[in-house]
Design a protein around this motif. Structure first.
Motif, PDB file in Angstrom:
ATOM      1  N   LYS A 155       2.198  -0.285 -12.606  1.00 46.08           N
ATOM      2  CA  LYS A 155       2.364   1.027 -11.998  1.00 46.08           C
ATOM      3  C   LYS A 155       1.667   2.046 -12.884  1.00 46.08           C
ATOM      4  O   LYS A 155       1.980   2.165 -14.075  1.00 46.08           O
ATOM      5  CB  LYS A 155       3.838   1.400 -11.853  1.00 46.08           C
ATOM      6  N   GLY A 156       0.729   2.795 -12.317  1.00 47.10           N
ATOM      7  CA  GLY A 156      -0.045   3.742 -13.103  1.00 47.10           C
ATOM      8  C   GLY A 156      -0.938   3.007 -14.092  1.00 47.10           C
ATOM      9  O   GLY A 156      -1.245   1.823 -13.947  1.00 47.10           O
ATOM     10  N   ASP A 157      -1.357   3.726 -15.131  1.00 52.62           N
ATOM     11  CA  ASP A 157      -2.230   3.119 -16.131  1.00 52.62           C
ATOM     12  C   ASP A 157      -1.502   2.745 -17.407  1.00 52.62           C
ATOM     13  O   ASP A 157      -2.103   2.332 -18.389  1.00 52.62           O
ATOM     14  CB  ASP A 157      -3.390   4.061 -16.468  1.00 52.62           C
ATOM     15  N   GLY A 214       4.600   5.059 -16.110  1.00 48.96           N
ATOM     16  CA  GLY A 214       3.746   3.890 -15.937  1.00 48.96           C
ATOM     17  C   GLY A 214       4.298   2.678 -16.670  1.00 48.96           C
ATOM     18  O   GLY A 214       4.974   2.800 -17.695  1.00 48.96           O
ATOM     19  N   TRP A 215       4.005   1.482 -16.148  1.00 53.68           N
ATOM     20  CA  TRP A 215       4.434   0.250 -16.809  1.00 53.68           C
ATOM     21  C   TRP A 215       3.588  -0.923 -16.306  1.00 53.68           C
ATOM     22  O   TRP A 215       2.899  -0.848 -15.293  1.00 53.68           O
ATOM     23  CB  TRP A 215       5.925  -0.032 -16.595  1.00 53.68           C
ATOM     24  N   PHE A 216       3.638  -2.012 -17.048  1.00 52.74           N
ATOM     25  CA  PHE A 216       2.861  -3.211 -16.743  1.00 52.74           C
ATOM     26  C   PHE A 216       3.734  -4.409 -17.094  1.00 52.74           C
ATOM     27  O   PHE A 216       4.032  -4.650 -18.261  1.00 52.74           O
ATOM     28  CB  PHE A 216       1.572  -3.209 -17.564  1.00 52.74           C
ATOM     29  N   PRO A 270       0.820  -1.213   0.000  1.00 47.21           N
ATOM     30  CA  PRO A 270       0.000   0.000   0.000  1.00 47.21           C
ATOM     31  C   PRO A 270       0.854   1.264   0.000  1.00 47.21           C
ATOM     32  O   PRO A 270       1.865   1.351   0.697  1.00 47.21           O
ATOM     33  CB  PRO A 270      -0.798  -0.136   1.306  1.00 47.21           C
ATOM     34  N   GLY A 271       0.457   2.232  -0.821  1.00 54.29           N
ATOM     35  CA  GLY A 271       1.183   3.487  -0.896  1.00 54.29           C
ATOM     36  C   GLY A 271       2.316   3.489  -1.906  1.00 54.29           C
ATOM     37  O   GLY A 271       2.938   4.530  -2.134  1.00 54.29           O
ATOM     38  N   SER A 272       2.601   2.340  -2.529  1.00 53.96           N
ATOM     39  CA  SER A 272       3.702   2.262  -3.487  1.00 53.96           C
ATOM     40  C   SER A 272       3.300   2.749  -4.877  1.00 53.96           C
ATOM     41  O   SER A 272       4.150   2.964  -5.742  1.00 53.96           O
ATOM     42  CB  SER A 272       4.206   0.823  -3.589  1.00 53.96           C
ATOM     43  N   GLY A 273       1.982   2.890  -5.109  1.00 54.63           N
ATOM     44  CA  GLY A 273       1.516   3.251  -6.441  1.00 54.63           C
ATOM     45  C   GLY A 273       1.492   2.078  -7.402  1.00 54.63           C
ATOM     46  O   GLY A 273       1.261   2.259  -8.601  1.00 54.63           O
ATOM     47  N   LYS A 274       1.708   0.883  -6.870  1.00 53.69           N
ATOM     48  CA  LYS A 274       1.724  -0.319  -7.697  1.00 53.69           C
ATOM     49  C   LYS A 274       0.578  -1.253  -7.300  1.00 53.69           C
ATOM     50  O   LYS A 274       0.159  -1.276  -6.148  1.00 53.69           O
ATOM     51  CB  LYS A 274       3.055  -1.071  -7.545  1.00 53.69           C
ATOM     52  N   THR A 275       0.118  -2.014  -8.271  1.00 58.79           N
ATOM     53  CA  THR A 275      -0.878  -3.046  -7.995  1.00 58.79           C
ATOM     54  C   THR A 275      -0.340  -4.371  -8.518  1.00 58.79           C
ATOM     55  O   THR A 275       0.269  -4.437  -9.588  1.00 58.79           O
ATOM     56  CB  THR A 275      -2.220  -2.739  -8.675  1.00 58.79           C
ATOM     57  N   GLY A 276      -0.552  -5.410  -7.735  1.00 55.77           N
ATOM     58  CA  GLY A 276      -0.053  -6.725  -8.113  1.00 55.77           C
ATOM     59  C   GLY A 276      -1.175  -7.740  -8.192  1.00 55.77           C
ATOM     60  O   GLY A 276      -2.179  -7.622  -7.491  1.00 55.77           O
TER      61      GLY A 276
END
Length: 265
Positions: free
Chosen positions: A208-210, A216-218, A177-183
């Motif tokens: 990260k981001g959209d 941003g990256w995925f 949480p708070g890292s700006g990343k979703t896993g």
């Protein structure tokens, strides 16, 4: 026909056969020459001869004897680090990834150790023992191995099965949480090697981001974790998500080839 001999330096006489005005080397000499040429071609992997031969006739034997550390087999070359105690294969066209090595040397690698293992010791800067990637890329597609010290006898199973470990890793380290990343965890499994080492393999994505923002990256990742002696080995392969469908089988082959053993030398 008439037979004659001639000496070459201090060597034994070479038999040739005279027929009219031309002379032809003996069959034995031709056979020796052909054999020597073939041996040189195989030894030097001339035009990929050795790699194609091993792939066609003895791929399992070649891998078992680690010949793929010298000659690519079935499209893969082996990274064999006997002093560090690990090995894995990478695509034969991949190179040592200087981008990853230099970047991690500057900023350090985020420790993947659980908090219990970080207590009471200063944070260390870890650099990959090995890092490989395709030529001409920025390091977004690569594979690397990191070693970390752990108490002797430490067992990753104290943190639960493969799924629980992977979920904890995503929530507390990789996309906290708070890292700006979703896993997102896609799969988690474990296997036991011939020397008794247990390997935990996680497949997951980090966003990260959209993806439209400049930063941003995925990415799609496969991580393999194993403990041997007083070392925690972390194997991580990452690739931009858009490239994953094309490279999926290659990345799983790399992850499944990862092995650790008692270091030598």
């Amino acid at each position: 026909r008439a037979a004659m001999t001639r000496a070459v330096g201090a060597r034994a006489p070479v038999r040739v056969v005279a027929s009219g005005r031309r002379t032809a080397p003996s069959t034995r000499r031709v056979a020796i020459g052909v054999g020597a040429s073939a041996a040189l071609a195989l030894g030097a992997n001339f035009l990929g001869v050795t790699s194609r031969t091993l792939t066609a006739f003895a791929p399992e034997f070649a891998r078992a004897k680690r010949l793929d550390a010298l000659f690519p087999v079935d499209g893969f070359a082996r990274c064999y680090a006997p002093r560090a105690g690990y090995e894995f294969v990478v695509p034969m066209e991949w190179l040592v990834d200087q981008t990853v090595t230099l970047r991690n040397a500057r900023r350090g690698v985020e420790s993947l150790d659980p908090p219990e293992l970080r207590k009471g010791r200063a944070r260390e800067v870890s650099e990959p023992d090995a890092a490989y990637g395709p030529r001409g890329t920025s390091g977004e597609e690569n594979v690397s191995v990191i070693r970390s010290s752990v108490p002797r006898g430490f067992d990753l199973s104290v943190f639960g099965d493969a799924n629980r470990q992977a979920e904890w890793l995503l929530a507390n380290v990789l996309a906290k949480p708070g890292s700006g990343k979703t896993g997102e965890l896609l799969s988690a499994s474990q296997r036991k090697g011939s020397n008794g080492t247990v390997y935990y393999t996680f497949e997951y994505t980090i966003r990260k981001g959209d993806g439209a923002a400049p930063d941003g990256w995925f990415r799609h990742n496969i991580g393999v974790f194993a403990v041997r002696g007083d070392q925690l080995y972390t194997f991580v392969a990452q690739i931009p998500e858009e490239r994953w469908p094309k490279m999926k089988e290659t990345f799983f082959a790399m992850a499944e080839s990862f092995r650790v053993f008692v270091p030598s030398g």
